[in-house]
Design a protein around this motif. Structure first.
Motif, PDB file in Angstrom:
ATOM      1  N   LEU A 137     -42.726   2.642 -18.956  1.00 20.02           N
ATOM      2  CA  LEU A 137     -43.017   2.945 -20.353  1.00 20.02           C
ATOM      3  C   LEU A 137     -44.110   1.997 -20.805  1.00 20.02           C
ATOM      4  CD1 LEU A 137     -42.178   4.170 -23.198  1.00 20.02           C
ATOM      5  CD2 LEU A 137     -40.634   2.209 -23.368  1.00 20.02           C
ATOM      6  N   ARG A 138     -45.159   2.536 -21.473  1.00 17.13           N
ATOM      7  CA  ARG A 138     -46.281   1.690 -21.890  1.00 17.13           C
ATOM      8  C   ARG A 138     -46.708   2.017 -23.315  1.00 17.13           C
ATOM      9  NH1 ARG A 138     -48.019  -1.213 -17.686  1.00 17.13           N
ATOM     10  NH2 ARG A 138     -47.544  -0.457 -15.598  1.00 17.13           N
ATOM     11  N   ILE A 139     -46.989   0.939 -24.055  1.00 13.17           N
ATOM     12  CA  ILE A 139     -47.521   1.037 -25.416  1.00 13.17           C
ATOM     13  C   ILE A 139     -48.729   0.092 -25.500  1.00 13.17           C
ATOM     14  CG2 ILE A 139     -46.999   0.783 -27.881  1.00 13.17           C
ATOM     15  CD1 ILE A 139     -44.020   0.767 -27.095  1.00 13.17           C
ATOM     16  N   PRO A 140     -49.913   0.560 -25.916  1.00 17.25           N
ATOM     17  CA  PRO A 140     -50.251   1.972 -26.110  1.00 17.25           C
ATOM     18  C   PRO A 140     -50.372   2.675 -24.783  1.00 17.25           C
ATOM     19  CG  PRO A 140     -52.209   0.621 -26.285  1.00 17.25           C
ATOM     20  CD  PRO A 140     -51.054  -0.337 -26.139  1.00 17.25           C
ATOM     21  N   PRO A 141     -50.364   4.017 -24.786  1.00 20.35           N
ATOM     22  CA  PRO A 141     -50.425   4.738 -23.506  1.00 20.35           C
ATOM     23  C   PRO A 141     -51.748   4.507 -22.805  1.00 20.35           C
ATOM     24  CG  PRO A 141     -50.689   6.252 -25.344  1.00 20.35           C
ATOM     25  CD  PRO A 141     -50.298   4.926 -25.933  1.00 20.35           C
ATOM     26  N   LEU A 195     -46.593  -5.075 -33.819  1.00 19.10           N
ATOM     27  CA  LEU A 195     -45.312  -4.470 -33.490  1.00 19.10           C
ATOM     28  C   LEU A 195     -44.235  -5.537 -33.392  1.00 19.10           C
ATOM     29  CD1 LEU A 195     -46.520  -2.106 -30.609  1.00 19.10           C
ATOM     30  CD2 LEU A 195     -46.027  -1.426 -32.955  1.00 19.10           C
ATOM     31  N   ARG A 196     -43.044  -5.150 -33.767  1.00 16.99           N
ATOM     32  CA  ARG A 196     -41.882  -6.011 -33.524  1.00 16.99           C
ATOM     33  C   ARG A 196     -41.167  -5.471 -32.289  1.00 16.99           C
ATOM     34  NH1 ARG A 196     -39.375  -5.508 -38.047  1.00 16.99           N
ATOM     35  NH2 ARG A 196     -40.010  -7.512 -38.953  1.00 16.99           N
ATOM     36  N   VAL A 197     -40.965  -6.333 -31.313  1.00 17.78           N
ATOM     37  CA  VAL A 197     -40.287  -5.952 -30.078  1.00 17.78           C
ATOM     38  C   VAL A 197     -39.004  -6.762 -29.973  1.00 17.78           C
ATOM     39  CG1 VAL A 197     -40.443  -5.778 -27.567  1.00 17.78           C
ATOM     40  CG2 VAL A 197     -42.501  -5.423 -28.968  1.00 17.78           C
ATOM     41  N   ASP A 253     -47.548   2.951 -36.972  1.00 19.06           N
ATOM     42  CA  ASP A 253     -47.465   4.130 -36.098  1.00 19.06           C
ATOM     43  C   ASP A 253     -48.024   3.799 -34.716  1.00 19.06           C
ATOM     44  OD1 ASP A 253     -46.420   5.519 -38.187  1.00 19.06           O
ATOM     45  OD2 ASP A 253     -48.228   6.658 -38.647  1.00 19.06           O
ATOM     46  N   PHE A 254     -47.271   4.154 -33.684  1.00 26.28           N
ATOM     47  CA  PHE A 254     -47.737   3.901 -32.323  1.00 26.28           C
ATOM     48  C   PHE A 254     -47.355   5.068 -31.423  1.00 26.28           C
ATOM     49  CE2 PHE A 254     -43.445   2.155 -32.513  1.00 26.28           C
ATOM     50  CZ  PHE A 254     -42.862   2.556 -31.317  1.00 26.28           C
ATOM     51  N   ARG A 255     -48.135   5.237 -30.373  1.00 20.58           N
ATOM     52  CA  ARG A 255     -47.840   6.209 -29.328  1.00 20.58           C
ATOM     53  C   ARG A 255     -47.404   5.459 -28.070  1.00 20.58           C
ATOM     54  NH1 ARG A 255     -49.869  11.311 -30.624  1.00 20.58           N
ATOM     55  NH2 ARG A 255     -51.371  11.315 -32.355  1.00 20.58           N
ATOM     56  N   TYR A 256     -46.658   6.148 -27.224  1.00 25.34           N
ATOM     57  CA  TYR A 256     -46.219   5.520 -25.982  1.00 25.34           C
ATOM     58  C   TYR A 256     -46.270   6.542 -24.857  1.00 25.34           C
ATOM     59  CZ  TYR A 256     -41.792   7.809 -27.222  1.00 25.34           C
ATOM     60  OH  TYR A 256     -40.834   8.736 -27.574  1.00 25.34           O
ATOM     61  N   ALA A 260     -45.180  10.539 -17.275  1.00 18.58           N
ATOM     62  CA  ALA A 260     -46.455  11.254 -17.385  1.00 18.58           C
ATOM     63  C   ALA A 260     -46.646  11.873 -18.760  1.00 18.58           C
ATOM     64  CB  ALA A 260     -46.520  12.350 -16.317  1.00 18.58           C
ATOM     65  N   VAL A 261     -45.811  11.517 -19.726  1.00 19.84           N
ATOM     66  CA  VAL A 261     -45.830  12.179 -21.028  1.00 19.84           C
ATOM     67  C   VAL A 261     -46.172  11.179 -22.121  1.00 19.84           C
ATOM     68  CG1 VAL A 261     -44.479  13.505 -22.696  1.00 19.84           C
ATOM     69  CG2 VAL A 261     -44.120  13.857 -20.249  1.00 19.84           C
ATOM     70  N   VAL A 262     -47.140  11.538 -22.978  1.00 17.35           N
ATOM     71  CA  VAL A 262     -47.486  10.718 -24.135  1.00 17.35           C
ATOM     72  C   VAL A 262     -46.769  11.280 -25.355  1.00 17.35           C
ATOM     73  CG1 VAL A 262     -49.346   9.931 -25.646  1.00 17.35           C
ATOM     74  CG2 VAL A 262     -49.719  10.092 -23.172  1.00 17.35           C
ATOM     75  N   SER A 263     -46.068  10.420 -26.087  1.00 15.11           N
ATOM     76  CA  SER A 263     -45.304  10.833 -27.258  1.00 15.11           C
ATOM     77  C   SER A 263     -45.712  10.006 -28.467  1.00 15.11           C
ATOM     78  CB  SER A 263     -43.800  10.666 -26.998  1.00 15.11           C
ATOM     79  OG  SER A 263     -43.373  11.425 -25.895  1.00 15.11           O
ATOM     80  N   GLY A 264     -45.351  10.501 -29.658  1.00 20.68           N
ATOM     81  CA  GLY A 264     -45.647   9.809 -30.896  1.00 20.68           C
ATOM     82  C   GLY A 264     -46.655  10.590 -31.715  1.00 20.68           C
ATOM     83  N   PRO A 265     -47.103   9.990 -32.820  1.00 18.67           N
ATOM     84  CA  PRO A 265     -46.797   8.620 -33.236  1.00 18.67           C
ATOM     85  C   PRO A 265     -45.410   8.496 -33.875  1.00 18.67           C
ATOM     86  CG  PRO A 265     -48.240   9.672 -34.826  1.00 18.67           C
ATOM     87  CD  PRO A 265     -48.083  10.647 -33.714  1.00 18.67           C
ATOM     88  N   VAL A 266     -44.820   7.321 -33.704  1.00 20.04           N
ATOM     89  CA  VAL A 266     -43.547   6.975 -34.322  1.00 20.04           C
ATOM     90  C   VAL A 266     -43.665   5.573 -34.908  1.00 20.04           C
ATOM     91  CG1 VAL A 266     -42.178   8.425 -32.759  1.00 20.04           C
ATOM     92  CG2 VAL A 266     -42.649   6.057 -32.135  1.00 20.04           C
TER      93      VAL A 266
END
Length: 293
Positions: A137-141, A195-197, A253-256, A260-266
């Motif tokens: 899993l990667r942010i940003p994609p 971002l808060r992680v 707002d960020f995408r991840y 193989a799938v890019v999702s977001g923004p959330v």
């Protein structure tokens, strides 16, 4: 030694179009070693119906990483991963996930693993929208190469069976005036994000520290490894590392990119590691995993 199981072999349409020879080899090896029922879905809906109607047959997916992810997602949402062991014969352009999971490369070696391998229980990363992650899993994609993994044009596309029509179309394109092409500007690379992680309830980085990226990868059974790369001015900042079962990312707002799938923004998303949540047939011996005879 051939398996006594009955197999449902679901051949993804992208695999059939991209590498028909590997598909044929996989079918021959599997059919010689077990009772098989072949299914040739034309799209995602037929793919889902095939898995729903598998009965007692063990499902085998012939396709790339996207086909495997589709199968795991469907079985997860039907809450059937705990009782179903999946098999994969990787065929297609995208196979990095399959390799990372230990699936042999090549139709013959992968089909042998289906017949002679053992089920390995693997962890699954599940998010709060019921999405799943099998690998990284990667942010940003990470931006994919333009055109990479594009599905081929289906055989039933307009003009596919009319050679004279294709010739006329080609002639028209040749005679038509070609406008000057203006190079498209490259998209700007994403800048640092705030971002808060949080990992298992502990804050690894907060909104006051811009970050270049966040990655979540499989770790020891039951946990994930989290790496946050802070934005640096001058000297490079050291990455922040943590290990845990529950990861929450929130902020702007960020995408991840999950597999193989890019999702977001959330604005917020939580992932939880479910230990041994799904089963994959893999070679029984380490030598087989490396493709040795």
């Amino acid at each position: 030694m051939a398996t006594s199981d009955q197999l449902l072999v679901v051949i993804d349409p992208v695999a059939r179009h991209s590498d028909g020879e590997s598909v044929r080899i996989a079918k021959d090896v599997l059919s010689a070693g077990a009772a098989t029922k072949l299914c040739l879905p034309q799209g995602p809906e037929e793919f889902a119906r095939a898995l729903d109607r598998r009965g007692s047959r063990r499902p085998v997916v012939v396709g790339d990483d996207r086909a495997l992810l589709r199968a795991v997602t469907l079985l997860h949402r039907r809450r059937e991963l705990g009782t179903t062991a999946l098999s994969l014969v990787p065929v297609g352009a995208r196979q990095s996930l399959a390799r990372s999971l230990g699936v042999p490369a090549g139709a013959v070696a992968a089909a042998r693993a289906v017949l002679e391998g053992v089920e390995r229980r693997l962890d699954l990363l599940v998010d709060d929208s019921d999405g799943v992650v099998l690998g990284d899993l990667r942010i940003p994609p990470v931006a994919a190469r333009e055109g990479a993994g594009a599905d081929p044009v289906p055989a039933s596309s307009p003009g596919s069976g009319r050679p004279w029509l294709r010739t006329c179309q080609s002639l028209v394109r040749t005679l038509a005036a070609r406008p000057t092409r203006v190079p498209s500007p490259r998209p700007a690379a994403p800048g640092p994000a705030r971002l808060r992680v949080e990992v298992d309830g502990e804050t690894l980085v907060d909104l006051d520290q811009p970050v270049e990226g966040v990655s979540v990868t499989p770790g020891e059974p039951g946990v994930a490894e989290v790496e946050v790369r802070p934005a640096s001015v001058g000297a490079e900042a050291s990455p922040l590392l943590a290990v845990g079962r529950r990861v929450t990312v929130s902020g702007a707002d960020f995408r991840y990119r999950a597999d193989a799938v890019v999702s977001g923004p959330v604005r917020t998303r939580t992932w939880v590691v479910r230990q041994g949540a799904w089963g994959l047939m893999l070679p029984a011996r380490a030598g087989e995993l490396r493709g040795e005879p």
